[in-house]
Scaffold this motif. Sequence first.
Motif, PDB file in Angstrom:
ATOM      1  N   LEU A 167      -4.351  -3.446   9.544  1.00 45.53           N
ATOM      2  CA  LEU A 167      -4.878  -2.567   8.500  1.00 45.53           C
ATOM      3  C   LEU A 167      -3.751  -2.016   7.632  1.00 45.53           C
ATOM      4  O   LEU A 167      -3.899  -1.892   6.416  1.00 45.53           O
ATOM      5  CB  LEU A 167      -5.673  -1.425   9.121  1.00 45.53           C
ATOM      6  CG  LEU A 167      -7.048  -1.812   9.674  1.00 45.53           C
ATOM      7  CD1 LEU A 167      -7.666  -0.623  10.396  1.00 45.53           C
ATOM      8  CD2 LEU A 167      -7.967  -2.274   8.561  1.00 45.53           C
ATOM      9  N   HIS A 168      -2.629  -1.691   8.247  1.00 42.29           N
ATOM     10  CA  HIS A 168      -1.481  -1.217   7.464  1.00 42.29           C
ATOM     11  C   HIS A 168      -0.975  -2.317   6.526  1.00 42.29           C
ATOM     12  O   HIS A 168      -0.550  -2.037   5.398  1.00 42.29           O
ATOM     13  CB  HIS A 168      -0.360  -0.747   8.395  1.00 42.29           C
ATOM     14  CG  HIS A 168      -0.567   0.627   8.953  1.00 42.29           C
ATOM     15  ND1 HIS A 168      -0.496   1.760   8.168  1.00 42.29           N
ATOM     16  CD2 HIS A 168      -0.860   1.049  10.210  1.00 42.29           C
ATOM     17  CE1 HIS A 168      -0.722   2.828   8.924  1.00 42.29           C
ATOM     18  NE2 HIS A 168      -0.949   2.430  10.166  1.00 42.29           N
ATOM     19  N   VAL A 169      -1.026  -3.565   6.988  1.00 35.52           N
ATOM     20  CA  VAL A 169      -0.617  -4.676   6.119  1.00 35.52           C
ATOM     21  C   VAL A 169      -1.576  -4.786   4.935  1.00 35.52           C
ATOM     22  O   VAL A 169      -1.144  -5.005   3.786  1.00 35.52           O
ATOM     23  CB  VAL A 169      -0.578  -6.008   6.908  1.00 35.52           C
ATOM     24  CG1 VAL A 169      -0.318  -7.187   5.969  1.00 35.52           C
ATOM     25  CG2 VAL A 169       0.505  -5.959   7.985  1.00 35.52           C
ATOM     26  N   GLN A 170      -2.881  -4.621   5.194  1.00 39.69           N
ATOM     27  CA  GLN A 170      -3.847  -4.664   4.090  1.00 39.69           C
ATOM     28  C   GLN A 170      -3.631  -3.514   3.113  1.00 39.69           C
ATOM     29  O   GLN A 170      -3.758  -3.679   1.893  1.00 39.69           O
ATOM     30  CB  GLN A 170      -5.273  -4.615   4.640  1.00 39.69           C
ATOM     31  CG  GLN A 170      -5.709  -5.877   5.345  1.00 39.69           C
ATOM     32  CD  GLN A 170      -5.624  -7.109   4.444  1.00 39.69           C
ATOM     33  OE1 GLN A 170      -6.007  -7.058   3.292  1.00 39.69           O
ATOM     34  NE2 GLN A 170      -5.109  -8.208   4.974  1.00 39.69           N
ATOM     35  N   LEU A 171      -3.268  -2.350   3.638  1.00 39.14           N
ATOM     36  CA  LEU A 171      -2.992  -1.212   2.764  1.00 39.14           C
ATOM     37  C   LEU A 171      -1.748  -1.484   1.919  1.00 39.14           C
ATOM     38  O   LEU A 171      -1.688  -1.110   0.740  1.00 39.14           O
ATOM     39  CB  LEU A 171      -2.808   0.056   3.600  1.00 39.14           C
ATOM     40  CG  LEU A 171      -2.742   1.392   2.851  1.00 39.14           C
ATOM     41  CD1 LEU A 171      -3.905   1.547   1.892  1.00 39.14           C
ATOM     42  CD2 LEU A 171      -2.716   2.545   3.850  1.00 39.14           C
ATOM     43  N   ALA A 172      -0.772  -2.167   2.499  1.00 39.83           N
ATOM     44  CA  ALA A 172       0.422  -2.558   1.735  1.00 39.83           C
ATOM     45  C   ALA A 172       0.044  -3.479   0.593  1.00 39.83           C
ATOM     46  O   ALA A 172       0.567  -3.361  -0.527  1.00 39.83           O
ATOM     47  CB  ALA A 172       1.430  -3.247   2.653  1.00 39.83           C
ATOM     48  N   ARG A 173      -0.892  -4.382   0.835  1.00 38.14           N
ATOM     49  CA  ARG A 173      -1.335  -5.299  -0.223  1.00 38.14           C
ATOM     50  C   ARG A 173      -2.036  -4.542  -1.353  1.00 38.14           C
ATOM     51  O   ARG A 173      -1.909  -4.905  -2.530  1.00 38.14           O
ATOM     52  CB  ARG A 173      -2.250  -6.368   0.366  1.00 38.14           C
ATOM     53  CG  ARG A 173      -1.513  -7.370   1.264  1.00 38.14           C
ATOM     54  CD  ARG A 173      -2.417  -8.509   1.683  1.00 38.14           C
ATOM     55  NE  ARG A 173      -1.658  -9.572   2.319  1.00 38.14           N
ATOM     56  CZ  ARG A 173      -1.843  -9.972   3.580  1.00 38.14           C
ATOM     57  NH1 ARG A 173      -2.767  -9.395   4.325  1.00 38.14           N
ATOM     58  NH2 ARG A 173      -1.117 -10.954   4.091  1.00 38.14           N
ATOM     59  N   ALA A 174      -2.789  -3.497  -0.991  1.00 38.78           N
ATOM     60  CA  ALA A 174      -3.437  -2.689  -2.027  1.00 38.78           C
ATOM     61  C   ALA A 174      -2.392  -2.002  -2.902  1.00 38.78           C
ATOM     62  O   ALA A 174      -2.526  -1.953  -4.133  1.00 38.78           O
ATOM     63  CB  ALA A 174      -4.354  -1.656  -1.374  1.00 38.78           C
ATOM     64  N   HIS A 175      -1.325  -1.490  -2.276  1.00 38.42           N
ATOM     65  CA  HIS A 175      -0.236  -0.876  -3.049  1.00 38.42           C
ATOM     66  C   HIS A 175       0.455  -1.924  -3.932  1.00 38.42           C
ATOM     67  O   HIS A 175       0.861  -1.621  -5.064  1.00 38.42           O
ATOM     68  CB  HIS A 175       0.788  -0.233  -2.107  1.00 38.42           C
ATOM     69  CG  HIS A 175       0.353   1.092  -1.559  1.00 38.42           C
ATOM     70  ND1 HIS A 175       0.225   2.211  -2.348  1.00 38.42           N
ATOM     71  CD2 HIS A 175       0.022   1.472  -0.295  1.00 38.42           C
ATOM     72  CE1 HIS A 175      -0.159   3.239  -1.593  1.00 38.42           C
ATOM     73  NE2 HIS A 175      -0.300   2.819  -0.350  1.00 38.42           N
ATOM     74  N   HIS A 176       0.584  -3.147  -3.410  1.00 38.55           N
ATOM     75  CA  HIS A 176       1.215  -4.219  -4.189  1.00 38.55           C
ATOM     76  C   HIS A 176       0.423  -4.490  -5.468  1.00 38.55           C
ATOM     77  O   HIS A 176       1.007  -4.661  -6.548  1.00 38.55           O
ATOM     78  CB  HIS A 176       1.304  -5.484  -3.343  1.00 38.55           C
ATOM     79  CG  HIS A 176       1.870  -6.659  -4.076  1.00 38.55           C
ATOM     80  ND1 HIS A 176       3.211  -6.944  -4.100  1.00 38.55           N
ATOM     81  CD2 HIS A 176       1.270  -7.608  -4.848  1.00 38.55           C
ATOM     82  CE1 HIS A 176       3.417  -8.019  -4.854  1.00 38.55           C
ATOM     83  NE2 HIS A 176       2.250  -8.438  -5.306  1.00 38.55           N
ATOM     84  N   ILE A 177      -0.906  -4.542  -5.344  1.00 40.83           N
ATOM     85  CA  ILE A 177      -1.745  -4.775  -6.519  1.00 40.83           C
ATOM     86  C   ILE A 177      -1.531  -3.680  -7.548  1.00 40.83           C
ATOM     87  O   ILE A 177      -1.402  -3.934  -8.750  1.00 40.83           O
ATOM     88  CB  ILE A 177      -3.224  -4.865  -6.109  1.00 40.83           C
ATOM     89  CG1 ILE A 177      -3.461  -6.119  -5.262  1.00 40.83           C
ATOM     90  CG2 ILE A 177      -4.129  -4.883  -7.345  1.00 40.83           C
ATOM     91  CD1 ILE A 177      -4.828  -6.168  -4.608  1.00 40.83           C
ATOM     92  N   LEU A 178      -1.466  -2.444  -7.074  1.00 44.67           N
ATOM     93  CA  LEU A 178      -1.233  -1.322  -7.986  1.00 44.67           C
ATOM     94  C   LEU A 178       0.132  -1.436  -8.656  1.00 44.67           C
ATOM     95  O   LEU A 178       0.291  -1.103  -9.839  1.00 44.67           O
ATOM     96  CB  LEU A 178      -1.333  -0.003  -7.226  1.00 44.67           C
ATOM     97  CG  LEU A 178      -2.742   0.399  -6.769  1.00 44.67           C
ATOM     98  CD1 LEU A 178      -2.682   1.612  -5.854  1.00 44.67           C
ATOM     99  CD2 LEU A 178      -3.632   0.694  -7.969  1.00 44.67           C
ATOM    100  N   ALA A 179       1.126  -1.922  -7.915  1.00 42.94           N
ATOM    101  CA  ALA A 179       2.467  -2.085  -8.487  1.00 42.94           C
ATOM    102  C   ALA A 179       2.469  -3.112  -9.606  1.00 42.94           C
ATOM    103  O   ALA A 179       3.107  -2.917 -10.647  1.00 42.94           O
ATOM    104  CB  ALA A 179       3.456  -2.482  -7.393  1.00 42.94           C
ATOM    105  N   THR A 180       1.751  -4.212  -9.404  1.00 42.70           N
ATOM    106  CA  THR A 180       1.728  -5.265 -10.432  1.00 42.70           C
ATOM    107  C   THR A 180       0.977  -4.819 -11.687  1.00 42.70           C
ATOM    108  O   THR A 180       1.169  -5.395 -12.753  1.00 42.70           O
ATOM    109  CB  THR A 180       1.079  -6.549  -9.888  1.00 42.70           C
ATOM    110  OG1 THR A 180      -0.283  -6.278  -9.506  1.00 42.70           O
ATOM    111  CG2 THR A 180       1.846  -7.074  -8.682  1.00 42.70           C
ATOM    112  N   ARG A 181       0.143  -3.792 -11.556  1.00 44.76           N
ATOM    113  CA  ARG A 181      -0.618  -3.300 -12.706  1.00 44.76           C
ATOM    114  C   ARG A 181      -0.010  -2.037 -13.311  1.00 44.76           C
ATOM    115  O   ARG A 181      -0.572  -1.481 -14.260  1.00 44.76           O
ATOM    116  CB  ARG A 181      -2.058  -3.011 -12.281  1.00 44.76           C
ATOM    117  CG  ARG A 181      -2.812  -4.260 -11.831  1.00 44.76           C
ATOM    118  CD  ARG A 181      -4.214  -3.918 -11.401  1.00 44.76           C
ATOM    119  NE  ARG A 181      -4.959  -5.129 -11.056  1.00 44.76           N
ATOM    120  CZ  ARG A 181      -6.217  -5.134 -10.650  1.00 44.76           C
ATOM    121  NH1 ARG A 181      -6.860  -3.987 -10.533  1.00 44.76           N
ATOM    122  NH2 ARG A 181      -6.821  -6.254 -10.352  1.00 44.76           N
TER     123      ARG A 181
END
Length: 288
Positions: free
Chosen positions: A61-75
């Motif tokens: 779940l923490h890895v999935q949360l990291a991916r959500a932050h990654h998406i926000l970073a790219t935007r």
Amino acid sequence: KDRRKLTEKADVGGELVDCRSVLLAKYATAQSPGDSAKTSVTQLLADCEANGTPKQGLAWLHVQLARAHHILATRAQTDSDARREYLAAIAECRKAIELDGENGEAYRVCGWEYDRLGQIEPDNRKQHCRESLALYESAQRHPRTTNMAKLYDNFGRVQRSMGLNDEAVLSFKKALQYDDKRITIKALCSLGEIFKQHNCFDKAEKYFQRAVNSNSNDDVSLMKLGNLYKDMALRWKDSGLDRDECSEHYRKAIALYTMTINETNHQLYANAGFCWTRLGDKRRARSL
């Protein structure tokens, strides 16, 4: 369609754990990227912690949360905002590693975030690349919980950015050993770029052509193979071409640029127009 899977078990970190939370998190990230995904996964994480979900499940779940932050970073609109999100993604990956040191994806995703962070912090680029490579090496030790195709593609990209082209070639070739069509195309294009950079045009052509053969509608591989022919024609003396071969390479490039069904990629048609201009046919160039 995933509802029946939510009650199944998944092999995570060598132990059977309830995968409901992991599948829900992946679904939330895919369907609601960005802030809503971060909110959804954060709530899932809190619920799972309260319900005594095993550490391996919490780590995913923490890895999935990291991916959500990654998406926000790219935007993100500014480098400052992007940096904040990349650092948040790294922090989530570190939490995952603390919970489950055998979660290879936690190491890989963490390394990828350091790589992206280095792209917006050029002064710290080398340091971030070293962090990435160290984390990728850790991920390599846990192949059961790591996407190995992505790992070797990530390895190659960082190595190439550091000028380690021989090492990058080996990594990209390893990525080709896994059945992941999207990564295969990316790795083939990266190999083509490396050999093109070193004027090894025959090898570059081979890899770009393999990428096109993998998916003839992929704009990136069509563009790269077309650009190879165009650049060889522009540098026909260095490429060992005579004038007739030069014209033929322009025509090969045009065929590739106009092969795609994606009419929104204006760069492909602009490149084709340039080639028609070099061939002396301004009428066709204007039509594109």
